[in-house]
Scaffold this motif. Sequence first.
Motif, PDB file in Angstrom:
ATOM      1  N   THR A 107      15.455   4.424  -1.133  1.00  0.00           N
ATOM      2  CA  THR A 107      14.954   4.459   0.239  1.00  0.00           C
ATOM      3  C   THR A 107      13.500   4.936   0.203  1.00  0.00           C
ATOM      4  OG1 THR A 107      15.873   6.675   0.534  1.00  0.00           O
ATOM      5  CG2 THR A 107      17.211   4.835   1.316  1.00  0.00           C
ATOM      6  N   ARG A 108      12.662   4.174  -0.460  1.00  0.00           N
ATOM      7  CA  ARG A 108      11.259   4.559  -0.631  1.00  0.00           C
ATOM      8  C   ARG A 108      10.467   4.531   0.673  1.00  0.00           C
ATOM      9  NH1 ARG A 108       8.590   4.911  -5.367  1.00  0.00           N
ATOM     10  NH2 ARG A 108       6.778   3.998  -4.372  1.00  0.00           N
ATOM     11  N   THR A 109      10.871   3.728   1.622  1.00  0.00           N
ATOM     12  CA  THR A 109      10.160   3.634   2.887  1.00  0.00           C
ATOM     13  C   THR A 109      11.098   3.959   4.039  1.00  0.00           C
ATOM     14  OG1 THR A 109      10.689   1.314   3.299  1.00  0.00           O
ATOM     15  CG2 THR A 109       8.727   1.756   1.932  1.00  0.00           C
ATOM     16  N   ALA A 110      10.523   4.233   5.191  1.00  0.00           N
ATOM     17  CA  ALA A 110      11.342   4.482   6.378  1.00  0.00           C
ATOM     18  C   ALA A 110      12.176   3.248   6.715  1.00  0.00           C
ATOM     19  CB  ALA A 110      10.448   4.877   7.551  1.00  0.00           C
ATOM     20  N   ALA A 111      11.603   2.065   6.533  1.00  0.00           N
ATOM     21  CA  ALA A 111      12.358   0.828   6.801  1.00  0.00           C
ATOM     22  C   ALA A 111      13.546   0.705   5.849  1.00  0.00           C
ATOM     23  CB  ALA A 111      11.436  -0.384   6.678  1.00  0.00           C
ATOM     24  N   ASP A 112      13.355   1.061   4.571  1.00  0.00           N
ATOM     25  CA  ASP A 112      14.457   1.044   3.600  1.00  0.00           C
ATOM     26  C   ASP A 112      15.557   2.012   4.022  1.00  0.00           C
ATOM     27  OD1 ASP A 112      13.017  -0.729   1.995  1.00  0.00           O
ATOM     28  OD2 ASP A 112      12.390   0.820   0.557  1.00  0.00           O
ATOM     29  N   ALA A 113      15.175   3.212   4.453  1.00  0.00           N
ATOM     30  CA  ALA A 113      16.155   4.221   4.860  1.00  0.00           C
ATOM     31  C   ALA A 113      16.916   3.765   6.102  1.00  0.00           C
ATOM     32  CB  ALA A 113      15.459   5.559   5.121  1.00  0.00           C
ATOM     33  N   ALA A 114      16.209   3.199   7.064  1.00  0.00           N
ATOM     34  CA  ALA A 114      16.864   2.724   8.288  1.00  0.00           C
ATOM     35  C   ALA A 114      17.854   1.613   7.973  1.00  0.00           C
ATOM     36  CB  ALA A 114      15.810   2.242   9.286  1.00  0.00           C
ATOM     37  N   ALA A 115      17.461   0.683   7.101  1.00  0.00           N
ATOM     38  CA  ALA A 115      18.360  -0.409   6.718  1.00  0.00           C
ATOM     39  C   ALA A 115      19.595   0.122   5.993  1.00  0.00           C
ATOM     40  CB  ALA A 115      17.630  -1.425   5.852  1.00  0.00           C
ATOM     41  N   ALA A 116      19.403   1.140   5.152  1.00  0.00           N
ATOM     42  CA  ALA A 116      20.512   1.683   4.359  1.00  0.00           C
ATOM     43  C   ALA A 116      21.574   2.338   5.233  1.00  0.00           C
ATOM     44  CB  ALA A 116      19.988   2.677   3.331  1.00  0.00           C
TER      45      ALA A 116
ATOM     46  N   SER B  50       8.809  12.318   5.683  1.00  0.00           N
ATOM     47  CA  SER B  50       8.007  13.484   5.299  1.00  0.00           C
ATOM     48  C   SER B  50       6.871  12.997   4.417  1.00  0.00           C
ATOM     49  CB  SER B  50       8.874  14.520   4.581  1.00  0.00           C
ATOM     50  OG  SER B  50       9.549  13.935   3.495  1.00  0.00           O
ATOM     51  N   LEU B  51       5.656  13.316   4.826  1.00  0.00           N
ATOM     52  CA  LEU B  51       4.457  12.868   4.127  1.00  0.00           C
ATOM     53  C   LEU B  51       3.612  14.088   3.761  1.00  0.00           C
ATOM     54  CD1 LEU B  51       3.564  10.012   6.610  1.00  0.00           C
ATOM     55  CD2 LEU B  51       4.653   9.746   4.375  1.00  0.00           C
ATOM     56  N   VAL B  52       3.102  14.100   2.542  1.00  0.00           N
ATOM     57  CA  VAL B  52       2.261  15.208   2.090  1.00  0.00           C
ATOM     58  C   VAL B  52       0.805  14.775   2.165  1.00  0.00           C
ATOM     59  CG1 VAL B  52       1.743  16.791   0.193  1.00  0.00           C
ATOM     60  CG2 VAL B  52       4.101  16.040   0.573  1.00  0.00           C
ATOM     61  N   PHE B  53      -0.006  15.632   2.757  1.00  0.00           N
ATOM     62  CA  PHE B  53      -1.441  15.408   2.875  1.00  0.00           C
ATOM     63  C   PHE B  53      -2.186  16.560   2.223  1.00  0.00           C
ATOM     64  CE2 PHE B  53       0.455  12.950   6.173  1.00  0.00           C
ATOM     65  CZ  PHE B  53      -0.294  11.785   6.203  1.00  0.00           C
ATOM     66  N   MET B  54      -3.370  16.277   1.732  1.00  0.00           N
ATOM     67  CA  MET B  54      -4.251  17.308   1.198  1.00  0.00           C
ATOM     68  C   MET B  54      -5.358  17.515   2.224  1.00  0.00           C
ATOM     69  SD  MET B  54      -2.651  17.930  -1.537  1.00  0.00           S
ATOM     70  CE  MET B  54      -3.737  19.152  -2.246  1.00  0.00           C
ATOM     71  N   VAL B  55      -5.570  18.790   2.608  1.00  0.00           N
ATOM     72  CA  VAL B  55      -6.588  19.123   3.602  1.00  0.00           C
ATOM     73  C   VAL B  55      -7.579  20.085   2.967  1.00  0.00           C
ATOM     74  CG1 VAL B  55      -7.030  20.083   5.885  1.00  0.00           C
ATOM     75  CG2 VAL B  55      -4.897  18.850   5.468  1.00  0.00           C
ATOM     76  N   GLU B  56      -8.857  19.720   3.029  1.00  0.00           N
ATOM     77  CA  GLU B  56      -9.905  20.579   2.481  1.00  0.00           C
ATOM     78  C   GLU B  56      -9.806  21.969   3.091  1.00  0.00           C
ATOM     79  OE1 GLU B  56     -13.387  17.214   1.778  1.00  0.00           O
ATOM     80  OE2 GLU B  56     -13.548  18.602   3.464  1.00  0.00           O
ATOM     81  N   GLY B  57      -9.843  22.987   2.233  1.00  0.00           N
ATOM     82  CA  GLY B  57      -9.797  24.364   2.691  1.00  0.00           C
ATOM     83  C   GLY B  57      -8.416  24.883   2.997  1.00  0.00           C
TER      84      GLY B  57
ATOM     85  N   THR C 280       7.248  12.996  10.667  1.00  0.00           N
ATOM     86  CA  THR C 280       6.998  12.081  11.779  1.00  0.00           C
ATOM     87  C   THR C 280       8.077  11.008  11.836  1.00  0.00           C
ATOM     88  OG1 THR C 280       5.306  10.714  12.838  1.00  0.00           O
ATOM     89  CG2 THR C 280       5.476  10.548  10.465  1.00  0.00           C
ATOM     90  N   SER C 281       8.212  10.397  12.968  1.00  0.00           N
ATOM     91  CA  SER C 281       9.144   9.287  13.124  1.00  0.00           C
ATOM     92  C   SER C 281       8.774   8.179  12.154  1.00  0.00           C
ATOM     93  CB  SER C 281       9.053   8.770  14.570  1.00  0.00           C
ATOM     94  OG  SER C 281       9.570   7.468  14.662  1.00  0.00           O
ATOM     95  N   GLY C 282       9.774   7.494  11.649  1.00  0.00           N
ATOM     96  CA  GLY C 282       9.530   6.391  10.741  1.00  0.00           C
ATOM     97  C   GLY C 282       8.714   5.276  11.355  1.00  0.00           C
ATOM     98  N   ALA C 283       8.674   5.222  12.679  1.00  0.00           N
ATOM     99  CA  ALA C 283       7.930   4.171  13.372  1.00  0.00           C
ATOM    100  C   ALA C 283       6.468   4.538  13.602  1.00  0.00           C
ATOM    101  CB  ALA C 283       8.593   3.866  14.707  1.00  0.00           C
TER     102      ALA C 283
END
Length: 85
Positions: free
Chosen positions: A19-28, A39-46, A54-57
Amino acid sequence: MTARELGFELDVKQFPEGTRTAADAAAAIGCDVGAIVKSLVFMVEGTGAVLALTSGANRVDTTRLGRHFGGKARQANANEARDAT
């Protein structure tokens, strides 16, 4: 404290096809992609690594996310996401 200690019953499922993507998870599981939480990881300066749920959509506005934390934001690469989580 664990989820069970808080009174939540868990039903963990594994999907051999992945289920690599939200669409894959929804289909499963047979639901709309908007019902999936990604769940998405971001890097923020400082700040460093930030986890956004966030919602898969929906998509995360990196400019707005960066502004919230006071630095420029970008999606973490695979190694950064693994290190952070």
